[in-house]
Design an enzyme around this catalytic site. Structure first.
Site, PDB file in Angstrom:
ATOM      1  CE  LYS A   1      39.197  30.575  31.799  1.00  0.00           C
ATOM      2  NZ  LYS A   1      39.146  32.770  32.094  1.00  0.00           N
TER       3      LYS A   1
ATOM      4  CG  HIS B   1      36.617  34.243  24.203  1.00  0.00           C
ATOM      5  ND1 HIS B   1      36.107  32.736  24.915  1.00  0.00           N
ATOM      6  CD2 HIS B   1      36.150  34.062  26.101  1.00  0.00           C
ATOM      7  CE1 HIS B   1      36.502  32.873  25.848  1.00  0.00           C
ATOM      8  NE2 HIS B   1      36.176  34.024  26.596  1.00  0.00           N
TER       9      HIS B   1
ATOM     10  CG  HIS C   1      31.323  34.424  33.900  1.00  0.00           C
ATOM     11  ND1 HIS C   1      30.811  34.810  33.404  1.00  0.00           N
ATOM     12  CD2 HIS C   1      32.629  33.675  32.808  1.00  0.00           C
ATOM     13  CE1 HIS C   1      31.068  35.828  32.225  1.00  0.00           C
ATOM     14  NE2 HIS C   1      32.121  34.255  31.654  1.00  0.00           N
TER      15      HIS C   1
ATOM     16  CE1 TYR D   1      29.569  38.705  26.507  1.00  0.00           C
ATOM     17  CE2 TYR D   1      29.392  37.517  29.052  1.00  0.00           C
ATOM     18  CZ  TYR D   1      30.338  37.408  28.209  1.00  0.00           C
ATOM     19  OH  TYR D   1      31.549  36.621  28.164  1.00  0.00           O
TER      20      TYR D   1
END
Length: 307
Positions: free
Chosen positions: A182, A253, A279, A288
């Site tokens: 991203k 995903h 991230h 998680y």
């Protein structure tokens, strides 16, 4: 300014100046196109006619359609970003930079916090064994599919990062991938020996059979020789997960969620997992740890005689 022209300008701003990925810009385009249609139905075609009530009415209509809270939150973010950019742009006809932003006070429901779907190690092994059996006869597409699943799980990468890989992005000596995530941020991600074997066979046998003049440097190729698309990957993963127990999404995903959870179950450091997943915030990765805790508690409830 005409609303559609302003939206086009904002999307160019996201792609060129902010460096947003094509996938993110496409999502913003879809939301803002829906807002344009809503506004036009109410006689609003110019940016000078935008109002907080108009934005709120659009979100309210979505709520009446029983859209998920996450969808409403995404829509809210899309129009807030657009409205803020529009207010600050010196190109807005009849408005100076810093003009009032009608969406500044827009709020949307907080998204429901659902734990991501994770499949077990035994299920992953069974899934990969089934794919390997399909590829035994040397079918190029089947051999490629093994690589798709191996890399999604081994490296925990996003589907767009997978399909964006070029041959030179794979370092077979260091067992790493160079991926672009991203915001066009590049990172290096490790993968394991089983994935290496799958990639090696694919490069030696399957890719040459699939390659055409249009293939270019793409690592993963479709049936016609072009770069494998994200839709094809979604269809592959969905077909593999559809018969597995458990609810929730059945897309690529899920394999990313599974990889992250299995890393933490195996003792990996949270910050290391954050780096692998790409991230920006550690808080995103922390979901998680909750998944691992829930899995531990479920195991306890099933296995302990006094649970």
């Amino acid at each position: 300014m005409n609303l559609r022209l302003a939206v086009d300008g904002y999307l160019r701003h996201l792609a060129v100046e902010r460096g947003y990925s094509q996938q993110t810009v496409r999502a913003y385009r879809s939301d803002l196109a829906q807002f344009e249609r809503f506004a036009a139905a109410r006689g609003v075609t110019g940016t000078d006619e935008l109002s907080l009530d108009l934005f709120r009415d659009w979100l309210w209509e979505g709520a009446q359609q029983e859209l998920a809270k996450a969808t409403l939150a995404r829509r809210s973010a899309a129009v807030r970003g657009f409205s803020g950019w529009n207010a600050q742009s010196s190109d807005v006809a009849g408005a100076a930079p810093g003009a009032a932003d009608p969406a500044a006070r827009l709020r949307a429901p907080k998204a429901d916090k659902h734990l991501p779907r994770v499949i077990t190690r035994a299920q992953i092994d069974s899934l990969l064994d089934g794919l390997a059996a399909r590829a035994e006869d040397g079918d190029p597409g089947a051999i490629r599919d093994v690589v798709v699943i191996e890399l999604l799980y081994a490296a925990g990468i996003r589907v767009s990062e997978l399909t964006g890989l070029d041959v030179d992005d794979v370092d077979v000596e260091r067992l790493t991938l160079r991926v672009v995530g991203k915001g066009d941020k590049e990172r290096v991600v490790p993968f394991g020996v089983p994935a290496l074997r799958a990639v090696g066979r694919y490069l030696a046998v399957a890719r040459p059979a699939l390659a055409t003049e249009r293939s270019g440097p793409a690592l993963l190729l479709g049936a016609r020789g072009g770069r494998l698309g994200t839709r094809a990957v979604y269809q592959l993963v969905a077909s593999l997960l559809v018969d597995l127990p458990g609810g929730g999404p059945a897309g690529p995903h899920t394999l990313r969620h599974t990889a992250a959870t299995h890393l933490l179950d195996g003792g990996a450091d949270l910050r290391a997992v954050q780096e692998i997943l790409g991230h920006a915030s550690l808080g995103t990765t922390q979901i998680y740890t909750h998944v691992s805790s829930e899995r531990l508690k479920e195991t306890y409830r099933i296995a302990h005689p006094r649970a």
